[in-house]
Design a protein around this motif. Structure first.
Motif, PDB file in Angstrom:
ATOM      1  N   LEU A 146     -29.616 -22.244 -15.377  1.00 44.14           N
ATOM      2  CA  LEU A 146     -29.309 -21.087 -14.545  1.00 44.14           C
ATOM      3  C   LEU A 146     -30.139 -21.150 -13.266  1.00 44.14           C
ATOM      4  N   ALA A 147     -31.376 -21.612 -13.437  1.00 48.59           N
ATOM      5  CA  ALA A 147     -32.282 -21.757 -12.302  1.00 48.59           C
ATOM      6  C   ALA A 147     -33.100 -23.026 -12.508  1.00 48.59           C
ATOM      7  N   ARG A 205     -34.489 -22.847 -16.277  1.00 52.76           N
ATOM      8  CA  ARG A 205     -34.149 -21.819 -17.270  1.00 52.76           C
ATOM      9  C   ARG A 205     -32.693 -21.985 -17.676  1.00 52.76           C
ATOM     10  N   PHE A 206     -32.468 -21.973 -18.984  1.00 52.47           N
ATOM     11  CA  PHE A 206     -31.136 -22.165 -19.550  1.00 52.47           C
ATOM     12  C   PHE A 206     -30.762 -20.935 -20.382  1.00 52.47           C
ATOM     13  N   PRO A 207     -29.706 -20.218 -20.012  1.00 50.23           N
ATOM     14  CA  PRO A 207     -29.278 -19.077 -20.825  1.00 50.23           C
ATOM     15  C   PRO A 207     -28.532 -19.569 -22.068  1.00 50.23           C
ATOM     16  N   ALA A 231     -37.650 -24.797 -19.638  1.00 48.46           N
ATOM     17  CA  ALA A 231     -38.258 -26.119 -19.525  1.00 48.46           C
ATOM     18  C   ALA A 231     -39.293 -26.053 -18.413  1.00 48.46           C
ATOM     19  N   SER A 232     -40.433 -26.691 -18.625  1.00 47.57           N
ATOM     20  CA  SER A 232     -41.489 -26.644 -17.612  1.00 47.57           C
ATOM     21  C   SER A 232     -42.151 -28.008 -17.481  1.00 47.57           C
ATOM     22  N   LEU A 247     -41.095 -26.977 -23.635  1.00 47.23           N
ATOM     23  CA  LEU A 247     -39.898 -26.180 -23.872  1.00 47.23           C
ATOM     24  C   LEU A 247     -40.283 -24.916 -24.621  1.00 47.23           C
ATOM     25  N   VAL A 248     -39.707 -23.811 -24.208  1.00 46.14           N
ATOM     26  CA  VAL A 248     -39.858 -22.533 -24.902  1.00 46.14           C
ATOM     27  C   VAL A 248     -38.457 -22.047 -25.235  1.00 46.14           C
TER      28      VAL A 248
END
Length: 190
Positions: free
Chosen positions: A122-123, A134-136, A145-146, A159-160
């Motif tokens: 998404l972003a 960021r994945f919805p 993901a960072s 990953l969170v």
């Protein structure tokens, strides 16, 4: 709040990873001493923020350590389960350090997540000090993901999975994310 399922075996509590010696050094008391003091103050009936605020304002605990003591207290008293967030949802996270630079590492991680979930980010924030994607997911869940720089040309990727509605399979969710991290590779520069 009681217990929910038994599927969160293998997911550690707040105290895992931070030794009691570190808590004593930073706060002046052990977890057990803090928990006894909180019990005496009636904190089992307080909301999360009230506990943390009391530790900061009444006891002079650094805000970061107050959050850790608060979560540990809530878990020890059965108010919060391991992996449970303040809003009642659950979260798991994993990290791994790999060779490579931050931006290519995050791009590679985002590609793995997209391949595994079928979801585009998404972003994708590559300009931030600590870039994220960021994945919805369905039901309001998300994957974050960072990537952050480490010394020696390495990058920590993480990953969170957040806003999980229950804690029935936290260990399985964590194992899945760890498996995805294990497949991430970055081509060397040069």
């Amino acid at each position: 709040m009681g217990t929910q399922g038994t599927g969160n075996q293998g997911v550690g509590g707040s105290a895992d990873g931070v030794g009691d010696d570190a808590v004593v050094s930073a706060t002046g008391r052990s977890r057990g001493d803090w928990f006894a003091l909180l019990d005496a103050a009636g904190a089992t009936g307080w909301k999360h923020q009230a506990i943390a605020n009391w530790l900061v304002t009444e006891q002079g605990v650094d805000p970061w350590w107050a959050q850790g003591v608060t979560v540990g207290y809530e878990q020890a008293r059965g108010i919060r389960l391991p992996g449970q967030r303040q809003d009642g949802t659950f979260e798991v996270s994993v990290t791994r350090t790999i060779p490579g630079e931050v931006e290519p590492a995050l791009r590679a991680l985002a590609e793995v997540v997209t391949a595994q979930t079928g979801v585009q980010p998404l972003a994708l924030n590559l300009a931030a000090k600590y870039p994220t994607a960021r994945f919805p997911l369905e039901g309001g869940e998300y994957l974050l993901a960072s990537a952050s720089p480490r010394s020696g040309g390495k990058t920590s990727i993480g990953l969170v999975r957040g806003r999980m509605p229950n804690g029935d399979d936290l260990a399985g969710a964590k194992a899945t994310l760890r498996g995805w991290l294990d497949t991430v590779t970055v081509e060397p520069v040069g």
